[in-house]
Design an enzyme around this catalytic site. Structure first.
Site, PDB file in Angstrom:
ATOM      1  N   ASP A 394      49.776  35.555 -59.819  1.00 49.87           N
ATOM      2  CA  ASP A 394      50.695  36.494 -59.157  1.00 49.87           C
ATOM      3  C   ASP A 394      51.845  35.696 -58.533  1.00 49.87           C
ATOM      4  O   ASP A 394      51.782  34.465 -58.441  1.00 49.87           O
ATOM      5  CB  ASP A 394      49.908  37.256 -58.076  1.00 49.87           C
ATOM      6  CG  ASP A 394      50.711  38.413 -57.464  1.00 49.87           C
ATOM      7  OD1 ASP A 394      51.665  38.907 -58.113  1.00 49.87           O
ATOM      8  OD2 ASP A 394      50.375  38.825 -56.340  1.00 49.87           O
ATOM      9  N   GLU A 397      57.218  34.398 -60.116  1.00 50.33           N
ATOM     10  CA  GLU A 397      58.622  34.502 -60.612  1.00 50.33           C
ATOM     11  C   GLU A 397      59.390  33.214 -60.373  1.00 50.33           C
ATOM     12  O   GLU A 397      60.282  32.927 -61.180  1.00 50.33           O
ATOM     13  CB  GLU A 397      59.304  35.690 -59.960  1.00 50.33           C
ATOM     14  CG  GLU A 397      58.733  37.047 -60.370  1.00 50.33           C
ATOM     15  CD  GLU A 397      57.334  37.303 -59.820  1.00 50.33           C
ATOM     16  OE1 GLU A 397      57.017  36.736 -58.745  1.00 50.33           O
ATOM     17  OE2 GLU A 397      56.550  38.024 -60.458  1.00 50.33           O
ATOM     18  N   ASP A 488      54.228  45.900 -59.600  1.00 47.65           N
ATOM     19  CA  ASP A 488      53.976  46.865 -58.524  1.00 47.65           C
ATOM     20  C   ASP A 488      54.639  48.221 -58.761  1.00 47.65           C
ATOM     21  O   ASP A 488      55.641  48.555 -58.140  1.00 47.65           O
ATOM     22  CB  ASP A 488      54.437  46.271 -57.195  1.00 47.65           C
ATOM     23  CG  ASP A 488      53.661  45.016 -56.849  1.00 47.65           C
ATOM     24  OD1 ASP A 488      52.544  44.850 -57.386  1.00 47.65           O
ATOM     25  OD2 ASP A 488      54.160  44.197 -56.058  1.00 47.65           O
TER      26      ASP A 488
END
Ligand code: MIG
Length: 799
Positions: A394, A397, A488
């Site tokens: 997670d 990025e 999300d």
């Protein structure tokens, strides 16, 4: 600029301000590396620097030839050709596939450089001519319908919370697109991890413009003619998804907020108590000790190994989340080792960059560098040895909420002029240092480096098991390392609908193993939304229920009746479909074709098929049109050419419909509209509380009769690397008799004493069966048993 042949495999040219190289990496693929602008300091353009791509596997080894024909230069590779105008400035080209008929025209490639500190700012652009009737598919994880013509996207991996159905960019960047025109396809892949933007005939009606914030365009042009051919070649180039373990295709349950081992065992117990199938639970950041990656909070997770064993006793695997950002803490070994070995991202001034993510302050391992990836792989050891089943990456990025500076904190996004301090999205500044590179150049590669470290770790520390890695962010080629979920989302009907085109888009971009959070990560879903989302999610290659901390619980039993019963039906349907999904995943691992397919993949000349993004094909012959609107019990569906057997909820459910046509599907809550195309089959097994092996027993083939019948089934242990077995059914049906052959290659595993056949579209009574027995017959259908050893079956009908 004069072009030369270098050896047999490369056409090369450079002059004072440009350089280019053309090679042929694969049959049907040409690669064009262009530096359209010299750096401002050089007199002659430098040679193109050596490059290691994070996306591409293999090398450029096929021969190319060069022919000068007046003002035209012809470059011929294997199965593809490029034509350039000699001496043209700016450079343009025309790419043609082997037929010479399907082309991509590039009007110009041009560049621009602005003096800047600490690095000059380059922009390299590609302008393609795109006639009105050309559709564009792919582009990775993007919003909008399946055909992206008329949209505009940025490739810059971004953590956005919450996001809307038109938010761009999101978490992943896959700068690959498939052009479809008059039934034939060509692919374009821009292998640049730098920030880039594409305008797909939005600003200019007949132009696709791609801008890369970097000095180079590394372009792959990929021949078809079918969309499936482009996808096959693109995934040969960037690698294919390895076959995942069977359990990862079962149901996953997750929540940010399972705070203890007890919570997880309670979730599993509730699943079992409500007779809901389950294969995996996810452990979100709650399990970590003070948000330190690779640690356990021993107060709440006293004995992780025992937890893994308890879960396994219920047939469930654990997937643990890992965040890249490391807490600054001298007593934290992972941080100390990363700092001591110079493995961290630095600021422009050379200090270790610190910021705030969950831990604060924290630092970022530079996962774009191979030595840091190796270090990160090592961290997986104790987790994999404990028996953790999968690794969930997670915030990669990478996401960063605040960047700390001596004088002030920078809260992204900060938009300053030029490169220094500039931050786009919640991430690191453009000018942060990754070895000798800047963040702007490698940002989009960060997640792929992290995922590679995770998938490598399985090979190292759990070599007997197949890897399961789930990632939020990624770049082209990410499918080699991880499955992807779409981040999300919210419990909105619009996000359910969007998931269908997003996942089809990922599939068309080489990422077959993907899913969206069911029934939305944020927000409050109704029981109706949960059920409709699960009905669609039955066909997501990754089927996971997940929710955010602090929102209402969203496990299937939280909604009461009738929703629990309908949720169970959806999960049971998923498990019955596993023989088909597993076979499709096996196909994806070998051909790159995804399980969830846009209609046009099998009807490339059908312009109407392009317009229906909220329906899709599961494999080549099963069309699914889920309900994605509140309170709707009917929907319009488009059926392309062919004869379609209504197959709602996996049962024959009405007379055959001849496409191309529109139909109205009647689907009260609980019903999922589906159609099976003639000549295709769906292999089903029975329901089960969790997966065990992929040697399916019982096995039922639902066959929609057509002049030809073709179907396959792949089976194996479901994990590990022992070779499996492929069953191929092929047959003919002429209205009077069905002749079916069963061919089996490979062996091992269980032997079925018999397989069941459910024939649909049977025009009359059955007179005689050779090689099997009739079990029952109703109007239009017949059920037969086919002994496992009989290679042939003939069914004679009354005329
Ligand atoms: O900023 O780990 O997308 O699935 O539950 C939130 C907590 C961080 C974002 C992920 C989400 C996960 C959550 N994470």
């Amino acid at each position: 600029m004069e072009l030369h042949l270098r050896g047999h495999t490369c056409v090369h040219a450079h002059d004072s301000h440009r350089a280019l190289e053309i090679t042929c990496p694969l049959e049907g693929v040409l690669r064009l590396r262009v530096r359209p602008t010299a750096s401002q300091s050089s007199i002659r353009h430098p040679e193109l620097p050596a490059k290691t791509s994070i996306a591409v596997v293999g090398d450029d080894s096929l021969p190319v030839s060069l022919r000068l024909d007046g003002d035209v230069v012809q470059i011929q590779g294997s199965g593809a050709a490029l034509t350039l105008a000699r001496g043209a400035d700016p450079l343009g080209f025309s790419f043609a596939d082997a037929s010479g008929e399907r082309r991509i025209h590039c009007t110009s490639i041009y560049g621009d450089v602005r003096v800047g500190y600490p690095v000059p700012h380059f922009r390299s652009s590609l302008l393609l001519r795109s006639p009105d009737d050309e559709a564009w598919l792919g582009f990775g994880e993007k919003v909008g319908p399946v055909d992206k013509r008329g949209l505009r996207f940025t490739f810059w991996n971004t953590d956005v919370l919450p996001h809307e159905p038109d938010t761009d960019p999101l978490y992943a960047s896959i700068p690959f697109a498939l052009s479809l025109r008059a039934g034939t396809a060509v692919g374009v892949f821009v292998d640049e991890t730098s920030r880039s933007e594409v305008d797909i005939a939005q600003e200019h009606a007949e132009q696709v413009v791609w801008h890369v914030d970097g000095p180079e365009l590394d372009l792959y042009l990929i021949a078809g003619p079918a969309p499936a051919d482009v996808l096959r070649r693109y995934t040969a180039l960037t690698g294919r998804m390895p076959l995942p373990p069977l359990w990862s295709l079962g149901a996953h349950q997750s929540r940010w907020g399972y705070e203890s081992a007890r919570d997880l065992l309670d979730v599993v117990a509730a699943y079992r108590q409500h007779a809901l199938p389950l294969d995996a639970v996810h452990l979100d950041i709650d399990y970590m000790d003070g948000l330190r990656s690779w640690t356990w909070d021993r107060a709440r997770f006293k004995d992780p190994r025992a937890l893994m064993e308890d879960l396994r006793a219920h047939g469930v695997r654990a997937v643990t989340i890992v965040d890249p950002a490391l807490k600054v803490d001298a007593d934290y070994e992972v941080y100390e080792a990363a700092r001591a070995n110079d493995l961290l991202v630095r600021t422009d001034r050379g200090e270790v960059l610190t910021g705030e993510v969950w831990p604060n302050p924290c630092v970022f391992p530079d996962l774009t560098r191979p030595e840091v990836q190796a270090f990160w792989s090592q961290q997986h050891r104790s987790f994999l040895e404990l028996g953790v089943g999968g690794i969930w990456n997670d915030m990669n990025e990478p996401s960063c909420f605040t960047v700390h500076r001596e004088d002030k904190d920078l809260t992204p996004p900060t938009v300053a002029r030029g490169v220094p301090d500039r931050i786009e999205g919640k991430t690191l500044p453009y000018d942060a240092r990754h070895g000798d590179k800047r963040h702007l150049e490698v940002h989009n590669a960060y997640a792929s480096g992290m995922a590679k470290a995770s998938s490598d770790a399985f090979g190292q520390w759990a070599p007997e098991r197949r890897a399961f890695v789930l990632t939020r962010a990624g770049f082209a080629g990410i499918q080699r390392h991880a499955a992807m979920w779409t981040g999300d989302n919210s419990s909105h009907w619009a996000h359910l609908e969007l998931s269908l085109s997003m996942l089809q888009g990922l599939g068309m971009s080489g990422v077959p193993f993907c899913g969206a959070d069911i029934p939305g990560f944020l927000g409050r879903p109704s029981g109706e939304l949960l059920v409709r989302w699960m009905q669609a999610g039955v066909f997501y290659p990754l089927m996971r229920n997940h929710s955010a901390r602090g929102v209402v619980p969203k496990e299937p039993w939280r909604f009461g009746e009738p929703y629990l019963t309908l949720a169970r039906e959806a999960l049971v349907r998923r498990y019955r479909l596993l023989p088909m999904l597993y076979t499709l995943m096996h196909e994806a691992a070998h051909s790159g074709l995804p399980p969830m397919r846009p209609l046009v993949l099998h009807a490339p000349g059908d312009a109407e098929a392009l317009r229906w993004s909220d329906q899709f094909l599961f494999g080549p012959g099963l069309l699914v049109a889920p309900i994605v609107k509140p309170k709707q019990t009917r929907r319009v569906v488009y059926l392309p050419e062919g004869r379609w057997q209504p197959f709602f909820d996996l049962e024959p459910s009405g007379p055959i419909i001849e496409g191309p046509t529109f139909a109205i599907a009647h689907a009260p809550l609980g019903v999922t509209p589906m159609w099976l195309k003639e000549g295709h089959a769906v292999p089903l097994t029975g329901g089960a509380p969790h997966t065990a092996t992929a040697w399916w027993d019982p096995l039922t083939w639902h066959i929609a009769l057509g002049p030809r019948v073709d179907a396959t089934l792949y089976e194996d242990d479901g994990d590990g690397f022992r070779p499996g077995r492929q069953t191929t059914l092929s047959g003919t049906f002429d209205g009077a008799a069905l002749r079916l052959c069963r061919q089996v290659t490979g062996d091992g595993g269980g032997t079925r004493t018999s397989e069941r056949l459910r024939l649909q579209g049977v025009p009359g009574g059955i007179r005689q069966i050779e090689g099997g027995q009739l079990v029952s017959q109703e109007i239009g259908t017949a059920t037969l048993d086919w002994p496992g050893h009989a290679p042939q079956l003939v069914v004679h009908l009354d005329r």
